[in-house]
Design a protein around this motif. Structure first.
Motif, PDB file in Angstrom:
ATOM      1  N   ASP A 169      75.773  94.461  -8.241  1.00  0.00           N
ATOM      2  CA  ASP A 169      76.436  95.553  -7.529  1.00  0.00           C
ATOM      3  C   ASP A 169      77.811  95.078  -7.073  1.00  0.00           C
ATOM      4  OD1 ASP A 169      76.907  97.943  -6.002  1.00  0.00           O
ATOM      5  OD2 ASP A 169      74.756  98.132  -5.685  1.00  0.00           O
ATOM      6  N   GLU A 170      78.535  95.954  -6.376  1.00  0.00           N
ATOM      7  CA  GLU A 170      79.812  95.589  -5.797  1.00  0.00           C
ATOM      8  C   GLU A 170      79.604  94.509  -4.727  1.00  0.00           C
ATOM      9  OE1 GLU A 170      82.782  96.680  -6.834  1.00  0.00           O
ATOM     10  OE2 GLU A 170      81.665  97.708  -8.405  1.00  0.00           O
ATOM     11  N   PRO A 171      80.596  93.640  -4.501  1.00  0.00           N
ATOM     12  CA  PRO A 171      80.424  92.513  -3.578  1.00  0.00           C
ATOM     13  C   PRO A 171      79.947  92.905  -2.191  1.00  0.00           C
ATOM     14  CG  PRO A 171      82.445  92.241  -4.825  1.00  0.00           C
ATOM     15  CD  PRO A 171      81.924  93.612  -5.164  1.00  0.00           C
ATOM     16  N   GLN A 172      80.374  94.066  -1.681  1.00  0.00           N
ATOM     17  CA  GLN A 172      79.984  94.451  -0.328  1.00  0.00           C
ATOM     18  C   GLN A 172      78.517  94.857  -0.225  1.00  0.00           C
ATOM     19  OE1 GLN A 172      82.103  96.055  -2.283  1.00  0.00           O
ATOM     20  NE2 GLN A 172      82.040  98.286  -2.031  1.00  0.00           N
ATOM     21  N   HIS A 173      77.858  95.041  -1.382  1.00  0.00           N
ATOM     22  CA  HIS A 173      76.462  95.480  -1.373  1.00  0.00           C
ATOM     23  C   HIS A 173      75.500  94.417  -1.893  1.00  0.00           C
ATOM     24  CE1 HIS A 173      77.291  99.566  -0.192  1.00  0.00           C
ATOM     25  NE2 HIS A 173      78.181  99.703  -1.159  1.00  0.00           N
ATOM     26  N   ILE A 174      75.949  93.187  -2.029  1.00  0.00           N
ATOM     27  CA  ILE A 174      75.101  92.191  -2.694  1.00  0.00           C
ATOM     28  C   ILE A 174      75.192  90.837  -2.015  1.00  0.00           C
ATOM     29  CG2 ILE A 174      76.936  91.601  -4.335  1.00  0.00           C
ATOM     30  CD1 ILE A 174      73.229  91.730  -5.226  1.00  0.00           C
ATOM     31  N   ILE A 175      74.074  90.126  -1.984  1.00  0.00           N
ATOM     32  CA  ILE A 175      74.050  88.702  -1.650  1.00  0.00           C
ATOM     33  C   ILE A 175      73.357  88.005  -2.808  1.00  0.00           C
ATOM     34  CG2 ILE A 175      73.162  86.914  -0.111  1.00  0.00           C
ATOM     35  CD1 ILE A 175      73.388  88.875   2.175  1.00  0.00           C
ATOM     36  N   VAL A 176      74.044  87.063  -3.421  1.00  0.00           N
ATOM     37  CA  VAL A 176      73.551  86.401  -4.632  1.00  0.00           C
ATOM     38  C   VAL A 176      72.922  85.065  -4.262  1.00  0.00           C
ATOM     39  CG1 VAL A 176      74.168  85.512  -6.897  1.00  0.00           C
ATOM     40  CG2 VAL A 176      75.324  87.534  -6.000  1.00  0.00           C
ATOM     41  N   SER A 177      71.692  84.854  -4.725  1.00  0.00           N
ATOM     42  CA  SER A 177      70.976  83.616  -4.391  1.00  0.00           C
ATOM     43  C   SER A 177      71.201  82.494  -5.391  1.00  0.00           C
ATOM     44  CB  SER A 177      69.469  83.901  -4.274  1.00  0.00           C
ATOM     45  OG  SER A 177      68.972  84.504  -5.461  1.00  0.00           O
ATOM     46  N   ASN A 178      71.838  82.799  -6.537  1.00  0.00           N
ATOM     47  CA  ASN A 178      72.220  81.761  -7.510  1.00  0.00           C
ATOM     48  C   ASN A 178      71.026  80.910  -7.959  1.00  0.00           C
ATOM     49  OD1 ASN A 178      75.090  82.262  -7.663  1.00  0.00           O
ATOM     50  ND2 ASN A 178      75.232  81.452  -5.580  1.00  0.00           N
ATOM     51  N   ASP A 179      69.954  81.571  -8.368  1.00  0.00           N
ATOM     52  CA  ASP A 179      68.740  80.854  -8.779  1.00  0.00           C
ATOM     53  C   ASP A 179      68.949  79.981 -10.015  1.00  0.00           C
ATOM     54  OD1 ASP A 179      67.908  82.757  -6.878  1.00  0.00           O
ATOM     55  OD2 ASP A 179      65.888  82.750  -7.696  1.00  0.00           O
ATOM     56  N   GLU A 313      68.486  82.435   6.113  1.00  0.00           N
ATOM     57  CA  GLU A 313      69.935  82.628   6.229  1.00  0.00           C
ATOM     58  C   GLU A 313      70.386  83.862   5.446  1.00  0.00           C
ATOM     59  OE1 GLU A 313      74.022  81.717   7.143  1.00  0.00           O
ATOM     60  OE2 GLU A 313      72.075  81.406   8.085  1.00  0.00           O
ATOM     61  N   ILE A 314      69.786  84.072   4.286  1.00  0.00           N
ATOM     62  CA  ILE A 314      70.126  85.250   3.489  1.00  0.00           C
ATOM     63  C   ILE A 314      69.753  86.520   4.245  1.00  0.00           C
ATOM     64  CG2 ILE A 314      69.510  86.537   1.403  1.00  0.00           C
ATOM     65  CD1 ILE A 314      69.285  83.837  -0.040  1.00  0.00           C
ATOM     66  N   GLY A 315      68.581  86.516   4.889  1.00  0.00           N
ATOM     67  CA  GLY A 315      68.172  87.668   5.687  1.00  0.00           C
ATOM     68  C   GLY A 315      69.142  87.947   6.825  1.00  0.00           C
ATOM     69  N   ARG A 316      69.593  86.879   7.480  1.00  0.00           N
ATOM     70  CA  ARG A 316      70.554  87.044   8.575  1.00  0.00           C
ATOM     71  C   ARG A 316      71.865  87.627   8.060  1.00  0.00           C
ATOM     72  NH1 ARG A 316      74.910  84.868  10.181  1.00  0.00           N
ATOM     73  NH2 ARG A 316      74.830  83.224   8.609  1.00  0.00           N
ATOM     74  N   MET A 317      72.351  87.094   6.941  1.00  0.00           N
ATOM     75  CA  MET A 317      73.592  87.581   6.368  1.00  0.00           C
ATOM     76  C   MET A 317      73.494  89.054   5.988  1.00  0.00           C
ATOM     77  SD  MET A 317      74.225  84.190   4.039  1.00  0.00           S
ATOM     78  CE  MET A 317      75.142  85.067   2.805  1.00  0.00           C
ATOM     79  N   ALA A 318      72.358  89.434   5.402  1.00  0.00           N
ATOM     80  CA  ALA A 318      72.173  90.822   4.967  1.00  0.00           C
ATOM     81  C   ALA A 318      72.189  91.771   6.158  1.00  0.00           C
ATOM     82  CB  ALA A 318      70.860  90.953   4.193  1.00  0.00           C
ATOM     83  N   ALA A 319      71.477  91.418   7.230  1.00  0.00           N
ATOM     84  CA  ALA A 319      71.444  92.284   8.416  1.00  0.00           C
ATOM     85  C   ALA A 319      72.815  92.361   9.075  1.00  0.00           C
ATOM     86  CB  ALA A 319      70.396  91.770   9.398  1.00  0.00           C
ATOM     87  N   GLU A 320      73.531  91.246   9.125  1.00  0.00           N
ATOM     88  CA  GLU A 320      74.877  91.258   9.707  1.00  0.00           C
ATOM     89  C   GLU A 320      75.805  92.184   8.921  1.00  0.00           C
ATOM     90  OE1 GLU A 320      76.402  87.329  10.080  1.00  0.00           O
ATOM     91  OE2 GLU A 320      75.452  87.004  12.035  1.00  0.00           O
ATOM     92  N   PRO A 340      79.404  84.547   2.885  1.00  0.00           N
ATOM     93  CA  PRO A 340      79.546  83.896   1.579  1.00  0.00           C
ATOM     94  C   PRO A 340      78.237  83.892   0.803  1.00  0.00           C
ATOM     95  CG  PRO A 340      79.352  82.252   3.309  1.00  0.00           C
ATOM     96  CD  PRO A 340      79.449  83.588   4.003  1.00  0.00           C
ATOM     97  N   ALA A 341      78.355  83.680  -0.494  1.00  0.00           N
ATOM     98  CA  ALA A 341      77.163  83.537  -1.325  1.00  0.00           C
ATOM     99  C   ALA A 341      76.440  82.245  -0.965  1.00  0.00           C
ATOM    100  CB  ALA A 341      77.553  83.534  -2.799  1.00  0.00           C
ATOM    101  N   THR A 342      75.164  82.186  -1.282  1.00  0.00           N
ATOM    102  CA  THR A 342      74.374  80.999  -0.968  1.00  0.00           C
ATOM    103  C   THR A 342      74.140  80.160  -2.214  1.00  0.00           C
ATOM    104  OG1 THR A 342      72.270  82.127  -1.364  1.00  0.00           O
ATOM    105  CG2 THR A 342      73.197  82.270   0.857  1.00  0.00           C
ATOM    106  N   SER A 343      73.819  78.901  -2.007  1.00  0.00           N
ATOM    107  CA  SER A 343      73.547  77.992  -3.120  1.00  0.00           C
ATOM    108  C   SER A 343      72.263  77.223  -2.850  1.00  0.00           C
ATOM    109  CB  SER A 343      74.701  77.002  -3.310  1.00  0.00           C
ATOM    110  OG  SER A 343      75.882  77.675  -3.667  1.00  0.00           O
ATOM    111  N   PRO A 344      71.379  77.127  -3.842  1.00  0.00           N
ATOM    112  CA  PRO A 344      70.160  76.336  -3.677  1.00  0.00           C
ATOM    113  C   PRO A 344      70.468  74.845  -3.722  1.00  0.00           C
ATOM    114  CG  PRO A 344      70.269  77.237  -5.895  1.00  0.00           C
ATOM    115  CD  PRO A 344      71.452  77.779  -5.157  1.00  0.00           C
ATOM    116  N   ALA A 345      69.564  74.049  -3.177  1.00  0.00           N
ATOM    117  CA  ALA A 345      69.758  72.590  -3.150  1.00  0.00           C
ATOM    118  C   ALA A 345      68.414  71.900  -3.325  1.00  0.00           C
ATOM    119  CB  ALA A 345      70.403  72.161  -1.834  1.00  0.00           C
TER     120      ALA A 345
END
Length: 357
Positions: A169-179, A313-320, A340-345
């Motif tokens: 989706d458009e950047p304002q509607h998405i959080i990418v988890s980069n699986d 953290e993704i949940g927090r970002m989405a609600a914010e 910002p987007a998140t990155s797995p580690a």
């Protein structure tokens, strides 16, 4: 009034009439929405505006009514979480993250489990959104990957955030988890330990994360001159039970894999159980890597090497983001930038070791 009191009296309330949010907005020269944001202690208001509104509220004796405020904006102060994820810890972590962001904001969380395979899925989803008059909704995989859901949200005018493995989706509607990055990290770790015979247990094909984790894993192995044997790939369902059964199948292969990558921690825990049932040990005979780093990863024995995804953290970002959408209006510009987007580690624990000779 005392002679030294220079504050002019507020006019226009009309006798003993109970002051309303409209009165506060008119006297402050702002919209009702901005007044509501101050009442809800939103961070999206300039300090000068906040002080002025609070001063007016005190002077005219305004007492906010949450129910009336909701009716004034023709919506509830509710944010929805919609999921069809079979992993309960994912859902719990997502809720905790959203609640972190919503604490003190005046918003509440409404949870809606669903099943995309149900014939009434879309109709049930639309009824949920319209009945609750949500301020916004967070969509988790695999609901977030369904464009029909986005269409419904656009039609009813509900703000939304989609959480997905890739941009959908458009950047304002998405959080990418980069699986895909996480899949590569798992492959890199096992290759560096000398493993060449590796088994892979995928998630359900209806989840984009299954394909992304598998794709990243295969790509990294290929970059290192290794190949994942098709016979050593088995489809699971992101559950402990499928990890157990798929792990048992892989352990029957000849030659047996020296390492198994399970696409989530629940399945990886099942693999550990299968290894013990087969009379083998981990990691001496078989190394195991999971994905997510949920509580189960540090509770099993041996503690699980896994790819950490910051679900809370993704949940927090989405609600914010959703609160920012709801709070923004013509009076103020939101004070925070898009998350910002998140990155797995990779988190290395005791379930992985050098390939046996």
């Amino acid at each position: 009034m005392a002679d030294d009191d220079k504050t002019p009296p507020r006019r226009g309330l009309g006798g003993e009439k109970k002051p309303t949010i409209n009165d506060v907005a008119r006297l402050a020269g702002v919209s009702k929405k901005t007044v509501s944001r101050v009442i809800n202690q939103s961070p999206f208001v300039k300090e000068e505006t906040r002080e002025n509104i609070n001063r007016i509220i005190a002077e005219i004796g305004f007492s906010p009514d949450p129910q009336a405020r909701g009716l004034a904006f023709r919506r509830s102060f509710l944010i929805g979480l919609v999921y069809d994820n079979p992993n309960p810890q994912y859902v719990v972590n997502m809720q905790l993250g959203m609640l972190d962001a919503m604490r003190g904001s005046g918003y509440e969380l409404v949870v809606h489990p669903c099943n995309r395979g149900n014939p009434t899925f879309l109709a049930d989803f639309r009824r949920f959104i319209e009945r609750q008059k949500l301020s916004g909704v967070v969509l988790t995989p695999s609901v977030s990957e369904d464009d029909r859901v986005k269409t419904i949200l656009d039609e009813v005018g509900c703000a939304y955030i989609r959480i997905a493995s890739v941009p959908v989706d458009e950047p304002q509607h998405i959080i990418v988890s980069n699986d895909r990055q996480g899949g590569r990290a798992a492959a890199r770790h096992l290759a560096e330990l000398g493993h060449t015979r590796i088994g892979f247990i995928s998630g359900p094909p209806s989840f984009r994360s299954s394909h992304e984790r598998h794709g990243g894993f295969v790509e990294e192995l290929k970059d290192r001159g290794l190949k994942l044997d098709e016979d050593n790939i088995i489809q699971g369902a992101y559950t402990f039970e499928t990890g157990l059964s798929c792990g048992a199948e892989l352990l029957k292969r000849s030659p047996r894999p020296t390492a198994i990558f399970a696409a989530n921690d629940e399945m990886a825990a099942g693999v550990l159980h299968a290894i013990r049932r087969a009379g083998l040990t981990c990691p001496n005979d078989v190394s195991v890597v999971g994905f997510d780093d949920f509580q189960i990863a540090s509770s099993v024995w041996p503690p699980l090497t896994t790819v950490r995804t910051p679900t809370r953290e993704i949940g927090r970002m989405a609600a914010e983001k959703l609160i920012g959408f709801s709070e923004a209006d013509e009076d103020e510009t939101p004070a925070r930038e898009a998350a910002p987007a998140t990155s797995p580690a990779l988190v290395v624990r005791d379930s992985t070791g050098p390939a046996p000779r």
